[in-house]
Design a protein around this motif. Structure first.
Motif, PDB file in Angstrom:
ATOM      1  N   PRO A   1     -13.781 -22.694  27.081  1.00 49.91           N
ATOM      2  CA  PRO A   1     -14.131 -23.621  28.168  1.00 49.91           C
ATOM      3  C   PRO A   1     -14.607 -24.990  27.675  1.00 49.91           C
ATOM      4  N   LEU A   2     -15.106 -25.052  26.434  1.00 49.03           N
ATOM      5  CA  LEU A   2     -15.643 -26.292  25.880  1.00 49.03           C
ATOM      6  C   LEU A   2     -14.951 -26.614  24.562  1.00 49.03           C
ATOM      7  N   ASP A   3     -14.692 -27.903  24.332  1.00 49.24           N
ATOM      8  CA  ASP A   3     -14.154 -28.290  23.027  1.00 49.24           C
ATOM      9  C   ASP A   3     -15.315 -28.490  22.053  1.00 49.24           C
ATOM     10  N   THR A   4     -14.993 -28.752  20.800  1.00 47.96           N
ATOM     11  CA  THR A   4     -16.022 -28.873  19.764  1.00 47.96           C
ATOM     12  C   THR A   4     -17.032 -29.957  20.100  1.00 47.96           C
ATOM     13  N   GLU A   5     -16.553 -31.106  20.535  1.00 47.48           N
ATOM     14  CA  GLU A   5     -17.443 -32.218  20.862  1.00 47.48           C
ATOM     15  C   GLU A   5     -18.424 -31.844  21.968  1.00 47.48           C
ATOM     16  N   GLN A   6     -17.955 -31.126  22.977  1.00 47.90           N
ATOM     17  CA  GLN A   6     -18.832 -30.701  24.064  1.00 47.90           C
ATOM     18  C   GLN A   6     -19.879 -29.709  23.561  1.00 47.90           C
ATOM     19  N   VAL A   7     -19.464 -28.798  22.696  1.00 43.56           N
ATOM     20  CA  VAL A   7     -20.412 -27.830  22.129  1.00 43.56           C
ATOM     21  C   VAL A   7     -21.474 -28.557  21.322  1.00 43.56           C
ATOM     22  N   VAL A   8     -21.066 -29.512  20.499  1.00 44.16           N
ATOM     23  CA  VAL A   8     -22.023 -30.271  19.691  1.00 44.16           C
ATOM     24  C   VAL A   8     -23.000 -31.034  20.586  1.00 44.16           C
TER      25      VAL A   8
ATOM     26  N   ARG B   1     -13.433 -18.512  18.007  1.00 44.81           N
ATOM     27  CA  ARG B   1     -13.277 -19.966  18.015  1.00 44.81           C
ATOM     28  C   ARG B   1     -12.854 -20.437  16.630  1.00 44.81           C
ATOM     29  N   ARG B   2     -11.866 -21.305  16.587  1.00 42.67           N
ATOM     30  CA  ARG B   2     -11.421 -21.865  15.316  1.00 42.67           C
ATOM     31  C   ARG B   2     -12.509 -22.733  14.679  1.00 42.67           C
ATOM     32  N   ASP B   3     -13.385 -23.275  15.496  1.00 42.03           N
ATOM     33  CA  ASP B   3     -14.437 -24.163  15.003  1.00 42.03           C
ATOM     34  C   ASP B   3     -15.789 -23.453  14.868  1.00 42.03           C
ATOM     35  N   ALA B   4     -15.798 -22.139  14.834  1.00 38.93           N
ATOM     36  CA  ALA B   4     -17.057 -21.384  14.778  1.00 38.93           C
ATOM     37  C   ALA B   4     -17.901 -21.762  13.570  1.00 38.93           C
ATOM     38  N   ASP B   5     -17.274 -21.910  12.420  1.00 41.88           N
ATOM     39  CA  ASP B   5     -18.036 -22.254  11.215  1.00 41.88           C
ATOM     40  C   ASP B   5     -18.633 -23.652  11.330  1.00 41.88           C
TER      41      ASP B   5
END
Length: 179
Positions: free
Chosen positions: A46-53, A77-81
């Motif tokens: 539901p959220l992209d990396t920028e939104q999560v950050v 998530r591909r950006d989990a790390d």
């Protein structure tokens, strides 16, 4: 009566009207189909990396101390790390809820570098047959135990979480002993 440091921090947060902990579900995607799961596993996060950050930064600004990252399966998530590294950089005491399925040696190293307070692994039985029947995935029990071994070898605290069901209620004592 003397309070533990964590209790003192929580009390101070309460006195100032600040949250001291948060659970952040960054995805509801999961590679398992657990029989007890209530989530509808979407195909996209539901959220992209920028939104999560941005949310992580807002939680840090709100002085949240303890942050638990979870999903579905967080490591889908591909950006989990990258997310974990950012949360560590922001100074959270981190918890991670996961099935352990995606914790390779390389990822265990990355997790250990973020110094989480705990990694909580989902374990649904003391035997592979029970656990795998709950997750709907053959081999999931072995993967979870391997993840626990990898994390413990790196000094990462591990806890197990389990839902008590008809299918595993007779294994609870064995599960405790296994842990």
């Amino acid at each position: 009566m003397t309070l533990a440091p964590t209790d003192l921090l929580a009390e101070r947060a309460r006195q100032h009207g600040l949250p001291h902990s948060a659970n952040f579900q960054v995805t509801d995607r999961c590679n398992y189909e657990c029989v007890h799961c209530y989530q509808e596993h979407q195909k996209e996060d539901p959220l992209d990396t920028e939104q999560v950050v941005t949310i992580l930064e807002r939680l840090a600004d709100a002085q949240v101390l303890y942050l638990t990252m979870q999903g579905g399966e967080f490591f889908m998530r591909r950006d989990a790390d990258e997310i974990l590294a950012k949360a560590h950089e922001l100074g959270f005491f981190l918890g991670i809820k996961t099935t352990g399925h995606h914790i390779t040696d390389k990822r265990a190293d990355r997790i250990a570098a973020c110094r989480p307070i705990v990694v909580i692994l989902s374990v649904y039985g003391a035997h592979a047959e029970t656990h795998d029947a709950v997750t709907g995935q053959s081999g999931s029990f072995a993967r979870t135990l391997a993840a626990a071994d990898r994390l413990l070898a790196r000094g990462v605290p591990v806890e197990w979480a389990s839902s008590v069901m008809e299918s595993n209620k007779e294994e609870l004592e064995q599960l405790r002993e296994l842990a």
